[in-house]
Design an enzyme around this catalytic site. Sequence first.
Site, PDB file in Angstrom:
ATOM      1  N   HIS A 169       0.813  -1.039  -0.093  1.00 23.91           N
ATOM      2  CA  HIS A 169      -0.099  -0.149  -0.205  1.00 23.91           C
ATOM      3  C   HIS A 169       0.923   1.308   0.087  1.00 23.91           C
ATOM      4  O   HIS A 169       1.955   1.097   0.458  1.00 23.91           O
ATOM      5  CB  HIS A 169      -0.752   0.046   1.275  1.00 23.91           C
ATOM      6  CG  HIS A 169      -0.006   0.105   2.479  1.00 23.91           C
ATOM      7  ND1 HIS A 169       0.530   1.219   3.023  1.00 23.91           N
ATOM      8  CD2 HIS A 169       0.345  -0.830   3.423  1.00 23.91           C
ATOM      9  CE1 HIS A 169       1.023   0.917   4.327  1.00 23.91           C
ATOM     10  NE2 HIS A 169       0.689  -0.401   4.526  1.00 23.91           N
ATOM     11  N   GLU A 172      -2.139  -7.347   7.470  1.00 28.12           N
ATOM     12  CA  GLU A 172      -0.731  -6.904   8.011  1.00 28.12           C
ATOM     13  C   GLU A 172      -0.578  -7.558   9.284  1.00 28.12           C
ATOM     14  O   GLU A 172      -1.441  -7.918  10.288  1.00 28.12           O
ATOM     15  CB  GLU A 172      -0.238  -5.393   8.229  1.00 28.12           C
ATOM     16  CG  GLU A 172       1.186  -5.035   8.598  1.00 28.12           C
ATOM     17  CD  GLU A 172       2.225  -5.723   7.645  1.00 28.12           C
ATOM     18  OE1 GLU A 172       2.373  -7.076   7.556  1.00 28.12           O
ATOM     19  OE2 GLU A 172       3.026  -4.791   7.346  1.00 28.12           O
TER      20      GLU A 172
END
Length: 192
Positions: free
Chosen positions: A8, A82
């Site tokens: 990202h 994550e």
Amino acid sequence: MRLELIRHGQTDWNAADKLQGSSDIPLNATGREQAHAAAELLKDFDWSAIVSSPLGRARETARIIASQLGIELGAAYPELIERDYASREGTVATTKIPDEPNADFPDIEPRASVAHRGLGALRDIRETRLPLDGEDSNIVVVCHGTIIRFLLSAILGREVGHIHNAAASTVEWADGGWRVLSINGALVSAAS
């Protein structure tokens, strides 16, 4: 099948070196610019789909890329979230982050768990997309730096360094397994 793993774009916590983990921190203006730049790098390829982690920073990065490439934003895979840094999220690490919980990081997700989730996500993406897109498909997967690093390390059998915001790393399914073609846009030699 080829997967382009994109980290990202930047968030304010990235800029401040804070551990984000599973905290849902949005992209900042730099992160949005990075997402547009990633899309620009991907524009000359034929993409079957774009999927992502469900966290906002990954989903927004994927949405920007999908819009710029003119492809539909696909599914969010929870396995791509994550690494969970638990009580350390939002803090700056002053010591090396360990593979397993310790006194400084008592409740972080163990490395093996993260790698296992990441590899499971690749399997799930392949199993889900293969009937739709075929063996020769190219899929963009937007997720997070540590999970990308740990799954690439697991595939290669050696340590992989830092994954940059909006950088692309490529894996390919061949001969019944994944192989790493590039890390942060740099080709990986067959000997490494």
